[in-house]
Design a protein around this motif. Structure first.
Motif, mmCIF file in Angstrom:
data_model
loop_
_atom_site.group_PDB
_atom_site.id
_atom_site.type_symbol
_atom_site.label_atom_id
_atom_site.label_comp_id
_atom_site.label_asym_id
_atom_site.label_seq_id
_atom_site.Cartn_x
_atom_site.Cartn_y
_atom_site.Cartn_z
ATOM 1 N N TYR A 179 0.834 -1.195 0.000
ATOM 2 C CA TYR A 179 0.000 0.000 0.000
ATOM 3 C C TYR A 179 0.873 1.251 0.000
ATOM 4 O O TYR A 179 1.998 1.252 0.504
ATOM 5 C CB TYR A 179 -0.860 0.059 1.278
ATOM 6 N N TYR A 233 0.106 5.216 1.395
ATOM 7 C CA TYR A 233 -0.739 6.200 2.049
ATOM 8 C C TYR A 233 0.049 7.500 2.091
ATOM 9 O O TYR A 233 1.270 7.506 1.973
ATOM 10 C CB TYR A 233 -1.073 5.780 3.486
ATOM 11 N N GLN A 236 0.175 11.580 4.163
ATOM 12 C CA GLN A 236 -0.320 12.439 5.241
ATOM 13 C C GLN A 236 0.188 13.847 5.003
ATOM 14 O O GLN A 236 1.395 14.110 5.163
ATOM 15 C CB GLN A 236 0.131 11.910 6.605
ATOM 16 N N VAL A 282 -4.164 10.677 7.705
ATOM 17 C CA VAL A 282 -3.504 9.723 6.823
ATOM 18 C C VAL A 282 -4.540 9.284 5.777
ATOM 19 O O VAL A 282 -5.663 8.899 6.123
ATOM 20 C CB VAL A 282 -2.999 8.498 7.613
ATOM 21 N N PHE A 320 -5.488 7.069 2.141
ATOM 22 C CA PHE A 320 -5.168 5.952 1.272
ATOM 23 C C PHE A 320 -4.924 6.431 -0.159
ATOM 24 O O PHE A 320 -5.659 7.286 -0.675
ATOM 25 C CB PHE A 320 -6.324 4.950 1.283
ATOM 26 N N MET A 322 3.913 13.623 3.681
ATOM 27 C CA MET A 322 4.658 12.434 4.084
ATOM 28 C C MET A 322 4.000 11.239 3.417
ATOM 29 O O MET A 322 2.783 11.056 3.543
ATOM 30 C CB MET A 322 4.619 12.278 5.604
ATOM 31 N N PHE A 380 3.701 7.220 3.093
ATOM 32 C CA PHE A 380 3.972 5.988 3.836
ATOM 33 C C PHE A 380 3.710 4.782 2.946
ATOM 34 O O PHE A 380 2.659 4.680 2.317
ATOM 35 C CB PHE A 380 3.074 5.875 5.066
ATOM 36 N N LYS A 388 -3.289 -6.704 10.147
ATOM 37 C CA LYS A 388 -2.650 -5.433 10.457
ATOM 38 C C LYS A 388 -1.670 -5.036 9.362
ATOM 39 O O LYS A 388 -0.991 -5.874 8.786
ATOM 40 C CB LYS A 388 -1.938 -5.518 11.794
ATOM 41 N N LEU A 389 -1.641 -3.753 9.096
ATOM 42 C CA LEU A 389 -0.692 -3.188 8.157
ATOM 43 C C LEU A 389 0.544 -2.748 8.921
ATOM 44 O O LEU A 389 0.448 -2.122 9.969
ATOM 45 C CB LEU A 389 -1.295 -1.982 7.433
ATOM 46 N N PHE A 427 3.627 -0.271 8.688
ATOM 47 C CA PHE A 427 3.994 0.946 7.975
ATOM 48 C C PHE A 427 5.495 1.198 8.070
ATOM 49 O O PHE A 427 6.132 0.905 9.083
ATOM 50 C CB PHE A 427 3.265 2.154 8.576
ATOM 51 N N GLY A 428 6.034 1.803 7.010
ATOM 52 C CA GLY A 428 7.392 2.317 7.051
ATOM 53 C C GLY A 428 7.425 3.676 7.741
ATOM 54 O O GLY A 428 6.385 4.208 8.143
ATOM 55 N N SER A 429 8.625 4.215 7.875
ATOM 56 C CA SER A 429 8.794 5.505 8.554
ATOM 57 C C SER A 429 8.478 6.694 7.663
ATOM 58 O O SER A 429 8.452 7.824 8.149
ATOM 59 C CB SER A 429 10.212 5.649 9.091
#
Lengths: 114, 110
Positions: A33, A35, A37, A43, A45, A89, A91, A102-103, A105-107
């Motif tokens: 995925y 996303y 922000q 956040v 999609f 940002m 993600f 659960k997803l 997420f990266g930083s």
């Protein structure tokens, strides 16, 4: 613990330029995925990807955006001609097997369009 | 259109002062209600998924509960390291995407 890795952490670009944001999802995950922000906002999609094709995309994900899994490990988001409002940002996330798990997420990559 | 609303926007607690965060949702058939923690400059970190009304899950000082319209994240005797933004997200039955709320920024003072 395995994690989603995103590069670069910060990207500054001029309006109209192309950018590619890179992600390495967790190795045995099947769903990927993007996303984003915008500062101070929710956040949102952008797109989901499964079995080498887009499975869902939002209204934000227009013709200027594309995703690719060029090899067995990387997952990229390309913005063809960046606009000021693309500053956000971004993600990357991945999930193991089913879409309601659960997803992870990266930083994130902070994209600034000047 | 799916909607997720979180309150309060910000919450300041003293260490040890318990409280609850609220997440109201409107989705077309809830597939899952997710709670994430987000630290500044980082991606969301998964905390819980709740699937049906009445379900509860706990992790250390956090407990998440779910009703047909709301979810609560209860924080018991918080510590300064619990300071973060807590995000709620809903997934509806037709899609695999998450609709996020704006989050509650929690600050726990020693």
């Amino acid at each position: 613990e395995p994690e989603v890795t995103q590069t670069p952490s910060h990207q500054v670009t001029q309006m109209g330029q192309e950018v590619i944001l890179r992600c390495v999802p967790i190795s045995n995950h099947l769903y990927f995925y993007w996303y984003r922000q915008i500062l101070g906002q929710k956040v949102e999609f952008l797109v989901s990807f499964y079995n080498n094709e887009i499975s869902e995309k939002s209204e934000i994900f227009d013709d200027q955006f594309s995703v690719e899994r060029p090899d067995g490990s990387n997952f990229t988001l390309k913005i063809r001609s960046t606009k000021l409002e693309d500053s956000a940002m971004y993600f990357c996330a991945s999930s193991p097997q089913t879409t309601n798990e659960k997803l992870f997420f990266g930083s994130g990559t902070q994209l600034s369009v000047l | 259109e799916d909607q997720v609303t979180q309150s309060p926007e910000a919450l300041r607690l003293q260490e040890g002062e318990s409280s609850s965060l609220n997440c109201s949702y409107t989705v077309s058939g809830l597939r899952g209600l997710f709670w994430y923690r987000q630290d500044p400059g980082k991606g969301p970190e998964f905390l819980f998924t709740l699937y049906s009304a009445g379900e509860e899950k706990e992790k250390e000082r956090l407990k998440a509960t779910l009703t047909k319209k709301e979810s609560f994240l209860h924080i018991t005797a918080p510590k300064p390291e619990d300071s973060a933004t807590y995000l709620c997200a809903a997934m509806n039955s037709g899609y695999s995407t998450l609709t996020f709320g704006k989050g509650t920024m929690l600050l726990v003072s020693p």
